[in-house]
Design a protein around this motif. Structure first.
Motif, short mmCIF file in Angstrom:
data_model
loop_
_atom_site.label_atom_id
_atom_site.label_comp_id
_atom_site.label_asym_id
_atom_site.label_seq_id
_atom_site.Cartn_x
_atom_site.Cartn_y
_atom_site.Cartn_z
N GLY A 57 -6.93 -3.15 5.17
CA GLY A 57 -7.76 -2.06 4.68
C GLY A 57 -8.59 -1.44 5.80
N THR A 58 -9.13 -0.27 5.54
CA THR A 58 -9.81 0.50 6.57
C THR A 58 -11.08 -0.19 7.07
OG1 THR A 58 -10.91 1.77 4.83
CG2 THR A 58 -8.92 2.70 5.77
N GLY A 59 -11.76 -0.93 6.19
CA GLY A 59 -13.01 -1.57 6.59
C GLY A 59 -12.83 -2.59 7.69
N ARG B 289 0.30 4.40 -1.02
CA ARG B 289 -0.24 5.71 -0.65
C ARG B 289 -0.15 6.00 0.84
NH1 ARG B 289 -5.86 6.15 -3.83
NH2 ARG B 289 -5.99 4.00 -3.06
N CYS C 208 -2.31 -2.77 8.06
CA CYS C 208 -2.42 -2.02 6.81
C CYS C 208 -2.89 -2.92 5.66
CB CYS C 208 -1.06 -1.39 6.47
SG CYS C 208 -1.08 -0.22 5.11
N ASN D 107 -1.37 -6.38 -1.87
CA ASN D 107 -1.75 -5.16 -2.57
C ASN D 107 -0.70 -4.83 -3.63
OD1 ASN D 107 -4.22 -4.21 -0.90
ND2 ASN D 107 -2.69 -4.66 0.65
N ARG E 118 0.86 -1.20 0.00
CA ARG E 118 0.00 0.00 0.00
C ARG E 118 0.90 1.25 0.00
NH1 ARG E 118 -5.45 -0.95 0.72
NH2 ARG E 118 -6.05 -2.95 1.67
N SER F 195 -4.48 6.11 7.56
CA SER F 195 -5.50 5.21 7.02
C SER F 195 -4.89 4.30 5.98
CB SER F 195 -6.63 6.03 6.41
OG SER F 195 -7.44 5.21 5.58
N ALA F 196 -5.35 3.06 5.92
CA ALA F 196 -4.82 2.09 4.94
C ALA F 196 -5.35 2.34 3.53
CB ALA F 196 -5.16 0.67 5.37
N GLY F 197 -6.28 3.25 3.38
CA GLY F 197 -6.86 3.51 2.06
C GLY F 197 -5.98 4.34 1.17
N ARG G 113 -4.71 0.07 9.53
CA ARG G 113 -4.02 1.32 9.21
C ARG G 113 -2.52 1.10 9.31
NH1 ARG G 113 -5.78 5.27 14.25
NH2 ARG G 113 -5.59 3.76 15.95
#
Length: 233
Positions: free
Chosen positions: A210-212, A13, A207, A40, A11, A231-233, A216
């Motif tokens: 994901g955020t759901g 980002r 991470c 990811n 991830r 946030s992991a998004g 993170r």
């Protein structure tokens, strides 16, 4: 300043946002406790950034271990072992996205990545503010000789064996920082947060999930033990 991060799992980002949040610069040092890749899409890109940044150091995680183990196995020499290692890494642990990205690299880049993975340490002791800090992905390698688990060597043990709060583990360093185990599995806290039990701190805040699922990216500043989250998004 000295920072520790772990389990980015492709991830890019949140990783870039975290570097911006902490104001990471050439005077700082960042230690990443493994599991940069898999699950990811951007693991290979993050790996290459780490390789090109002199003040970032990385440990071997179980996902880099699986990648290395598979790619160092010759399909022609042992097809069964090759197939088993592919299944373990790609099918059961999210490695397909990394493998496909790796294959898109030039041969020179692939060789450079593999050389980097082969030299990664499993544990690392550093000194910060007069304190001895042991960095591990999953477990200190010295426990292998004491526990004799069903693993082939200290390296496999150090990247897979999970430590749990309340273990009463004795070690000479002042602090141990671990990744590997998402903290929700240890504490049940949602969203996940850095967890400390005595001298041991776990920093994998999921991470990869994901955020759901409360995941993170976390980062710890060792001089102050200040905690940062993205946030992991």
């Amino acid at each position: 300043m000295t920072y520790v991060m772990s389990d980015i799992h492709g991830r890019i980002r949140p990783y870039h946002r975290m570097l911006k949040q902490i104001g990471f610069c050439e005077d700082d040092t960042l230690y990443i406790l493994g599991d940069v890749i898999d699950r990811n899409p951007s693991g290979i890109s993050i790996l290459k950034e780490i390789m090109d940044t002199p003040n970032i150091r990385m440990l071997l995680g179980n996902h880099e271990y699986m990648m290395r183990d598979f790619l160092d196995t010759d399909q022609a020499d042992d097809l069964d072992a090759w197939a088993q290692k592919m299944d373990r890494w790609c099918n059961r642990n999210g490695g397909w996205v990394t493998y496909h990205a790796f294959l898109r690299e030039s041969q020179r880049a692939q060789d450079r990545i593999m050389a980097f993975l082969r030299q990664l340490p499993v544990n690392l002791e550093i000194s910060v503010g007069g304190r001895r800090v042991l960095l591990v992905h999953a477990s200190p390698a010295f426990l292998y000789s004491e526990s004799r688990p069903g693993m082939k060597d200290e390296t496999e043990f150090a990247v897979w064996n999970r430590l749990a709060p309340g273990s009463g583990l004795d070690f000479p360093q002042d602090l141990m920082i671990c990744g590997h185990t998402p903290t929700i599995l240890l504490s049940g806290i949602f969203p996940m947060e850095i967890l400390q039990d005595g001298k041991i701190i776990w920093i994998d805040c999921g991470c990869a999930y994901g955020t759901g699922q409360g995941g993170r990216l976390s980062c710890l500043r060792l001089e102050t033990e200040e905690r940062f989250y993205e946030s992991a998004g």
